[in-house]
Design an enzyme around this catalytic site. Sequence first.
Site: not given
Ligand code: PDD
Length: 286
Positions: A148, A103, A101, A33, A180, A204, A52
């Site tokens: 992501k 994997h 189902r 996503y 993070e 991320l 990304r």
């Molecule tokens: N999340 N780290 C993680 C684990 C994140 O889920 C996000 C953003 C960030 C920041 O990335 P960016 O600056 O590109 O938004 C860092 C989004 C907003 C979400 O999952 O809702």
Amino acid sequence: MMRTVCLNGAFLPLAEAKVSVMDRGFLFGDGAYEIVPVYSRRPFRLAEHLARLRHTLDGIHLANPHDDATWARLIDAIVARNEGEDQSVYLHITRGIGARREHAFPAQAAPTVFIMSEPLQTPPPSQREAGIDAVSAPDVRWLRCDLKTLSLLANCLLRQQAVDAGCIETILFRDGRMTEGAASNIFAVKNGVLLAPPKSELVLAGITYDIVLELAAAHGLPCEVREVAEAEARAADELWLTSSTKEVLPIVRLDGQPVGAGRPGPVFAQMYAWYQAFKQTVMRGG
Ligand code: PDD
């Protein structure tokens, strides 16, 4: 307000968008996503978000269903069909529907591609002015946090820890280092120097993170991209959180202890002003 979404190329009301229970996104969280902020109906840093997304799709061996021009067209179409000058556009791609189902990947499955828009809710000014509280937790996620992916159970559990403690975010530590937040990147400031945990497979690569580093460089703010030890994070003068939806926010308490002076710091105030000015020039300037 009726929200319009896009499911596999068809535009329809949110309530009518349905996917099969055999979809691997539903069964396994098997997919990718992105969240793209939209200001004045213009996607912000779209090329970077799509790059990304490619990185995530490559990382999970899922073919990108669209080229960038098609993504851009679909996003524009969703933005046009929804209310609000500022929106948050969600892109979602799963490995599609398997016959059973299992994997391992289905031999031939068409990906499910879903796009929706939500109102972009940037944090209330009170959070920026007073600062926010955070808790900490061990980073129990997998070892590919650079992707992501839809599988966000660990992030959900970690974010809920903050909410249960009356806080906004959970700061994660792995092997004695700050990685993070549950859904954000985290910066520290010590003695006027901005400290940024480096990009790796454990973090991320935030689009907002990149903007903050670019603004620091452009304005001559001293900056070190390097590992930040847990003890350093806890002794920082300032801690900030960044994400596409929260922009830049000051964290003023961590696990109930004040961060620095316990109020938003001067370096934060400077960065926030640079960030807003940058947004204005890029998005509203012309
Ligand atoms: N999340 N780290 C993680 C684990 C994140 O889920 C996000 C953003 C960030 C920041 O990335 P960016 O600056 O590109 O938004 C860092 C989004 C907003 C979400 O999952 O809702």
